[in-house]
Write an enzyme that holds these catalytic residues in place. Structure first.
Site, PDB file in Angstrom:
ATOM      1  N   GLY A 187       0.841  -1.193   0.000  1.00 61.40           N
ATOM      2  CA  GLY A 187       0.000   0.000   0.000  1.00 61.40           C
ATOM      3  C   GLY A 187       0.870   1.235   0.000  1.00 61.40           C
ATOM      4  O   GLY A 187       0.794   2.069   0.905  1.00 61.40           O
ATOM      5  N   CYS A 188       1.710   1.378  -1.027  1.00 54.69           N
ATOM      6  CA  CYS A 188       2.800   2.370  -1.019  1.00 54.69           C
ATOM      7  C   CYS A 188       2.344   3.795  -1.297  1.00 54.69           C
ATOM      8  O   CYS A 188       3.154   4.722  -1.230  1.00 54.69           O
ATOM      9  CB  CYS A 188       3.870   1.976  -2.029  1.00 54.69           C
ATOM     10  SG  CYS A 188       3.281   1.976  -3.749  1.00 54.69           S
ATOM     11  N   TRP A 190       1.727   7.216  -2.903  1.00 54.07           N
ATOM     12  CA  TRP A 190       2.438   7.933  -3.968  1.00 54.07           C
ATOM     13  C   TRP A 190       3.957   7.723  -3.890  1.00 54.07           C
ATOM     14  O   TRP A 190       4.716   8.409  -4.563  1.00 54.07           O
ATOM     15  CB  TRP A 190       2.116   9.420  -3.890  1.00 54.07           C
ATOM     16  CG  TRP A 190       0.694   9.725  -4.221  1.00 54.07           C
ATOM     17  CD1 TRP A 190       0.148   9.897  -5.463  1.00 54.07           C
ATOM     18  CD2 TRP A 190      -0.382   9.905  -3.307  1.00 54.07           C
ATOM     19  NE1 TRP A 190      -1.197  10.170  -5.373  1.00 54.07           N
ATOM     20  CE2 TRP A 190      -1.546  10.180  -4.055  1.00 54.07           C
ATOM     21  CE3 TRP A 190      -0.486   9.858  -1.910  1.00 54.07           C
ATOM     22  CZ2 TRP A 190      -2.792  10.404  -3.467  1.00 54.07           C
ATOM     23  CZ3 TRP A 190      -1.723  10.075  -1.319  1.00 54.07           C
ATOM     24  CH2 TRP A 190      -2.864  10.347  -2.093  1.00 54.07           C
ATOM     25  N   THR A 210       0.541  -0.964  -4.993  1.00 50.36           N
ATOM     26  CA  THR A 210      -0.668  -0.177  -4.781  1.00 50.36           C
ATOM     27  C   THR A 210      -1.743  -0.677  -5.738  1.00 50.36           C
ATOM     28  O   THR A 210      -1.433  -1.347  -6.735  1.00 50.36           O
ATOM     29  CB  THR A 210      -0.414   1.321  -5.008  1.00 50.36           C
ATOM     30  OG1 THR A 210      -1.637   2.047  -4.843  1.00 50.36           O
ATOM     31  CG2 THR A 210       0.117   1.589  -6.401  1.00 50.36           C
ATOM     32  N   CYS A 372     -13.350  13.365  10.858  1.00 55.31           N
ATOM     33  CA  CYS A 372     -12.251  12.480  11.268  1.00 55.31           C
ATOM     34  C   CYS A 372     -11.391  13.133  12.343  1.00 55.31           C
ATOM     35  O   CYS A 372     -10.934  12.473  13.279  1.00 55.31           O
ATOM     36  CB  CYS A 372     -11.409  12.106  10.054  1.00 55.31           C
ATOM     37  SG  CYS A 372     -12.234  10.962   8.931  1.00 55.31           S
TER      38      CYS A 372
END
Length: 427
Positions: A187-188, A190, A210, A372
């Site tokens: 899940g790199c 950018w 990704t 959030c």
């Protein structure tokens, strides 16, 4: 008279949801009415322009407040959106214990497990929904390293840029990163973390995966502009389809998209990809108490398929599969400050973002960012970092090395920034 009686009944029900603080409600052109809880707390003011919103605020407030604000049928008065979000978060637990709140949650969560199955095809769609938005959107509020995860504020005076460098350096330190190692970034995003690790330690070979085409294109272009593309490899790939063996594995902000049904498979994959004396660091948003499906509005509009685990779930998910928990850090308050910085920067760019999308999109994202932020400020959420290995001696027995290496890596990353070699934009 009918509308007045209708208003009276609905507000009487809504008043039962309030434990602390007050909410002043103006319905259409009527006289404002203030609903108070038994305890002191935040005070908010709203103007409801469409009476049809009223029943929805009672029957499904977890959806209706956000949707009504997005659509302009509900506006906030004194203090903007922050007091309202503070009020909602303060009273959320009280509402969830009310019989109507329990019924709403039960109905809303009845089929939530289906949203969390996240097979590869659904995972790709879910990622595209959020992360394949325009580069201009994310560059408008993220730091130069384009970190879309919790920063680490050592001091109150830290800027967002400094706090994100702190986070990058701390993660590299917890990996105990050394020259010549092979690293996997699940899940790199950018590619900012991968580039930072390559700058922190020479001769590392880093693979980033990704499911976002936009992120992949950015990561590849940015790596080429830094001259690091020979040591950085980025792929459009589901973690379940990754193979090989890696000395270090890092995953930041990815676990929230896995879903509880896949936790065992996820950690089995981490184990299978990790070298016998390797180290993995998993960074995820979590909840302090019993995990529940994510708020329905957030799931529908921002993060489809998202799920926030508890610490207990994470520990149980790693048990029995050979992985040993070497270190666990709970980051309190850092994400609230990160989100505040993002929100302020986002709102400064409001005209630009409205031109890219529209005013409804801006209100949706404002509601998301403020919501959030106050989720963390109300102490309902936090960030956890798990350090895992198959070998309990994979890192020094004293945590001193984390601070020492973090300082070393931070100095390197700050030097890169100050020297003008900032995390490059591919544009």
């Amino acid at each position: 008279m009918v509308s007045t009686m209708f208003d009276f009944i609905v507000l009487a029900i809504f008043r039962q949801f309030i434990s602390a603080g007050s909410l002043t409600v103006t319905i259409a052109d009527q006289t404002p009415q203030t609903l108070k809880g038994a305890h002191s707390g935040p005070n908010a003011e709203i103007h409801i322009h469409d009476r049809r919103v009223l029943w929805r605020l009672v029957l499904e407030p977890d959806l209706a407040f956000g949707e009504s604000y997005m659509d302009g049928r509900l506006t906030v008065l004194e203090g903007g959106l922050e007091p309202l979000m503070d009020f909602l978060m303060t009273n959320a637990e009280h509402w969830s214990k009310h019989w109507l709140g329990r019924l709403t949650l039960k109905l809303g969560q009845s089929f939530a497990f289906l949203q969390h199955l996240n097979p590869p095809s659904a995972s790709k769609r879910n990622v595209a929904h959020h992360y394949d938005l325009t580069d201009d959107l994310f560059s408008s509020f993220l730091d130069p390293w384009r970190q879309y995860s919790c920063a680490y504020f050592h001091d109150d005076e830290d800027t967002l840029e400094q706090a994100q460098i702190n986070k990058l350096a701390r993660l590299a330190a917890k990996l105990d990163l050394n020259p010549g190692e092979k690293v996997l970034d699940i899940g790199c995003g950018w590619g900012g973390l991968a580039r930072a690790m390559a700058l922190c330690v020479q001769d590392t070979e880093i693979t980033g995966i990704t499911l976002s085409k936009q992120q992949l294109a950015y990561a590849k272009t940015a790596a080429a502009k830094t001259g690091l593309n020979g040591r950085l490899n980025f792929h459009l790939r589901d973690y379940r389809r990754q193979d090989g063996r890696f000395d270090k594995i890092i995953s930041v902000g990815m676990l929230e998209h896995v879903g509880p049904q896949n936790f065992a498979r996820y950690f089995d994959k981490v184990r299978d990809l990790l070298a016998p004396n390797g180290v993995a660091v998993i960074h995820s948003i979590g909840v302090h108490h019993r995990a529940r499906p994510v708020n329905r509005w957030l799931t529908k509009y921002i993060f489809p398929g998202g799920y926030l685990p508890s610490v207990d779930q994470m520990i149980k998910a790693t048990e029995g599969r050979g992985l040993k928990l070497l270190d666990l850090e709970i980051m309190r308050g850092h994400y609230a400050e990160t989100l505040r910085e993002w929100r302020l920067r986002f709102m400064e760019q409001k005209p630009k973002i409205e031109a890219l999308y529209d005013s409804r999109f801006v209100r949706m994202w404002e509601f998301y960012l403020v919501g959030c932020e106050y989720f963390f400020r109300s102490q309902r959420g936090m960030v956890m970092q798990l350090q895992l290995s198959l070998d309990q001696n994979a890192v020094p027995i004293s945590r001193r090395y984390i601070g020492q290496r973090e300082q070393k890596f931070r100095d390197k990353l700050c030097h890169q920034t100050h020297s003008g070699n900032k995390n490059p934009s591919p544009k």
